[in-house]
Design a protein around this motif. Sequence first.
Motif, PDB file in Angstrom:
ATOM      1  N   MET A   1       2.043  -2.640 -11.256  1.00 16.01           N
ATOM      2  CA  MET A   1       2.400  -1.982 -10.013  1.00 16.01           C
ATOM      3  C   MET A   1       1.345  -2.266  -8.968  1.00 16.01           C
ATOM      4  N   ALA A   2       1.766  -2.697  -7.803  1.00 19.49           N
ATOM      5  CA  ALA A   2       0.827  -3.094  -6.760  1.00 19.49           C
ATOM      6  C   ALA A   2       0.376  -1.892  -5.965  1.00 19.49           C
ATOM      7  N   THR A   3      -0.475  -1.042  -6.610  1.00 17.61           N
ATOM      8  CA  THR A   3      -1.008   0.099  -5.881  1.00 17.61           C
ATOM      9  C   THR A   3      -2.508  -0.014  -5.663  1.00 17.61           C
ATOM     10  N   GLU A   4      -3.156  -1.025  -6.243  1.00 17.99           N
ATOM     11  CA  GLU A   4      -4.579  -1.196  -6.043  1.00 17.99           C
ATOM     12  C   GLU A   4      -4.799  -1.929  -4.728  1.00 17.99           C
ATOM     13  N   THR A   5      -5.417  -1.232  -3.793  1.00 18.53           N
ATOM     14  CA  THR A   5      -5.678  -1.807  -2.482  1.00 18.53           C
ATOM     15  C   THR A   5      -7.130  -1.604  -2.121  1.00 18.53           C
ATOM     16  N   GLU A   6      -7.640  -2.495  -1.323  1.00 25.19           N
ATOM     17  CA  GLU A   6      -9.015  -2.379  -0.870  1.00 25.19           C
ATOM     18  C   GLU A   6      -9.115  -1.299   0.193  1.00 25.19           C
ATOM     19  N   PRO A   7     -10.287  -0.618   0.305  1.00 32.42           N
ATOM     20  CA  PRO A   7     -10.460   0.367   1.362  1.00 32.42           C
ATOM     21  C   PRO A   7     -10.158  -0.253   2.718  1.00 32.42           C
ATOM     22  N   VAL A   8      -9.559   0.526   3.588  1.00 37.89           N
ATOM     23  CA  VAL A   8      -9.152   0.031   4.889  1.00 37.89           C
ATOM     24  C   VAL A   8     -10.342   0.037   5.841  1.00 37.89           C
ATOM     25  N   SER A   9     -10.620  -1.102   6.439  1.00 39.84           N
ATOM     26  CA  SER A   9     -11.742  -1.217   7.368  1.00 39.84           C
ATOM     27  C   SER A   9     -11.408  -0.582   8.706  1.00 39.84           C
ATOM     28  N   LYS A  10     -12.446  -0.381   9.532  1.00 47.46           N
ATOM     29  CA  LYS A  10     -12.239   0.196  10.860  1.00 47.46           C
ATOM     30  C   LYS A  10     -11.331  -0.702  11.691  1.00 47.46           C
ATOM     31  N   THR A  11     -11.527  -2.012  11.584  1.00 46.64           N
ATOM     32  CA  THR A  11     -10.695  -2.941  12.357  1.00 46.64           C
ATOM     33  C   THR A  11      -9.234  -2.832  11.946  1.00 46.64           C
ATOM     34  N   GLU A  12      -9.004  -2.738  10.624  1.00 45.33           N
ATOM     35  CA  GLU A  12      -7.632  -2.618  10.141  1.00 45.33           C
ATOM     36  C   GLU A  12      -6.993  -1.320  10.603  1.00 45.33           C
ATOM     37  N   ARG A  13      -7.795  -0.231  10.596  1.00 46.51           N
ATOM     38  CA  ARG A  13      -7.261   1.042  11.052  1.00 46.51           C
ATOM     39  C   ARG A  13      -6.845   0.962  12.503  1.00 46.51           C
ATOM     40  N   GLU A  14      -7.680   0.312  13.303  1.00 45.49           N
ATOM     41  CA  GLU A  14      -7.378   0.202  14.724  1.00 45.49           C
ATOM     42  C   GLU A  14      -6.147  -0.656  14.971  1.00 45.49           C
ATOM     43  N   SER A  15      -5.859  -1.587  14.062  1.00 45.03           N
ATOM     44  CA  SER A  15      -4.713  -2.475  14.246  1.00 45.03           C
ATOM     45  C   SER A  15      -3.473  -1.995  13.499  1.00 45.03           C
ATOM     46  N   GLY A  16      -3.551  -0.774  12.990  1.00 39.89           N
ATOM     47  CA  GLY A  16      -2.422  -0.231  12.246  1.00 39.89           C
ATOM     48  C   GLY A  16      -2.448  -0.579  10.781  1.00 39.89           C
ATOM     49  N   GLY A  17      -3.572  -1.109  10.280  1.00 35.85           N
ATOM     50  CA  GLY A  17      -3.654  -1.502   8.883  1.00 35.85           C
ATOM     51  C   GLY A  17      -3.527  -0.335   7.930  1.00 35.85           C
ATOM     52  N   GLU A  18      -4.040   0.826   8.317  1.00 37.63           N
ATOM     53  CA  GLU A  18      -3.971   1.996   7.451  1.00 37.63           C
ATOM     54  C   GLU A  18      -2.522   2.406   7.213  1.00 37.63           C
ATOM     55  N   TRP A  19      -1.713   2.379   8.249  1.00 38.50           N
ATOM     56  CA  TRP A  19      -0.300   2.714   8.133  1.00 38.50           C
ATOM     57  C   TRP A  19       0.424   1.685   7.277  1.00 38.50           C
ATOM     58  N   ARG A  20       0.044   0.417   7.443  1.00 38.30           N
ATOM     59  CA  ARG A  20       0.678  -0.640   6.659  1.00 38.30           C
ATOM     60  C   ARG A  20       0.345  -0.464   5.172  1.00 38.30           C
ATOM     61  N   VAL A  21      -0.904  -0.137   4.866  1.00 39.58           N
ATOM     62  CA  VAL A  21      -1.292   0.081   3.476  1.00 39.58           C
ATOM     63  C   VAL A  21      -0.540   1.276   2.891  1.00 39.58           C
ATOM     64  N   TRP A  22      -0.378   2.337   3.689  1.00 39.15           N
ATOM     65  CA  TRP A  22       0.351   3.514   3.232  1.00 39.15           C
ATOM     66  C   TRP A  22       1.782   3.137   2.861  1.00 39.15           C
ATOM     67  N   LEU A  23       2.442   2.357   3.718  1.00 38.86           N
ATOM     68  CA  LEU A  23       3.808   1.932   3.453  1.00 38.86           C
ATOM     69  C   LEU A  23       3.879   1.054   2.197  1.00 38.86           C
ATOM     70  N   GLU A  24       2.896   0.178   2.030  1.00 39.01           N
ATOM     71  CA  GLU A  24       2.873  -0.687   0.856  1.00 39.01           C
ATOM     72  C   GLU A  24       2.723   0.141  -0.420  1.00 39.01           C
ATOM     73  N   GLN A  25       1.862   1.151  -0.379  1.00 36.15           N
ATOM     74  CA  GLN A  25       1.664   1.998  -1.549  1.00 36.15           C
ATOM     75  C   GLN A  25       2.916   2.802  -1.859  1.00 36.15           C
ATOM     76  N   ALA A  26       3.538   3.377  -0.824  1.00 37.51           N
ATOM     77  CA  ALA A  26       4.771   4.135  -1.027  1.00 37.51           C
ATOM     78  C   ALA A  26       5.858   3.227  -1.596  1.00 37.51           C
ATOM     79  N   GLY A  27       5.972   2.032  -1.074  1.00 39.29           N
ATOM     80  CA  GLY A  27       6.962   1.081  -1.573  1.00 39.29           C
ATOM     81  C   GLY A  27       6.696   0.688  -3.015  1.00 39.29           C
TER      82      GLY A  27
END
Length: 285
Positions: A1-27
């Motif tokens: 199951m692809a739930t292991e993700t790297e911590p989200v960096s500040k740059t990723e958070r600013e670019s919406g990366g945190e939301w994208r990771v959340w969606l990937e984990q939920a999926g």
Amino acid sequence: MATETEPVSKTERESGGEWRVWLEQAGAFTRRNLQEVRNSGIMLLWVLAFPAIMYSLQTVQGAGTTATADASASIGIGVLGSMFVCLFVFGNQLATDLEDRRYVAYRSMPISPSAELTGRMVAGLVLAAGAFTATLVAGLATGASYGLRGPESIPIVLVAGVLTGLIWMVVAIPFVIAAGNKQVATLATTFVAITTFTLTGLNGAVPAQSVIDGPVLNYLPNTLPTRVLIAHLVPAESWTGLGIAPPAMPTGPEFLALLAIYAALAVVAGTMLVNRLLYDQGWWP
């Protein structure tokens, strides 16, 4: 199951990366839970066939009833099938993860508890919809008659179904955590579904068989959605003649609002339970 993700960096958070990771984990959790049921032929057959078989037995016992009466009974049993999925299947998968100590691993990963809960719930809703639909198909095959009240019935039916599923999946969480054992949790959640269904007259579809009388049937979390679904899926000129009333059918918007309130409270409670008891992160995310 692809739930292991790297911590989200500040740059990723600013670019919406945190939301994208959340969606990937939920999926990922959604796919994983659906695959578990798909890979278990017995469980998949039980999920889809149990309510349809139960409806068929009910139809044989009540031979000679009208097409609309059969339709209302099929909806009541279909809601039971959805409850069964949300209490038994959702609870069983959660209990398995607890027994296998997967939450020890989850807590060490950058996994969002809300993403995990959302993924599980989406999978549960898909399976619950399958169980409910299978029961309606069985109804059609035996002559039950369905019909929408109007175009507004489509979104109302969808909303009622989703809100019902959310409520019962959250009900399963404290049972599973308190039981601490998959077999005990399975027995407990199944008992809740069957007992609730029986005591309220096929989830409010047959008030004469309910031990609870009067308008209360329009306010309980299992009978309210059932009666809303019947009101929008079963064509009837006389609800009293059909045996679904009294009480009067819950056709007003206030009943949908009440169902939404139930679901909102359930989601908040579920989120708090998962955060506090499974991830030990406090009562709020």
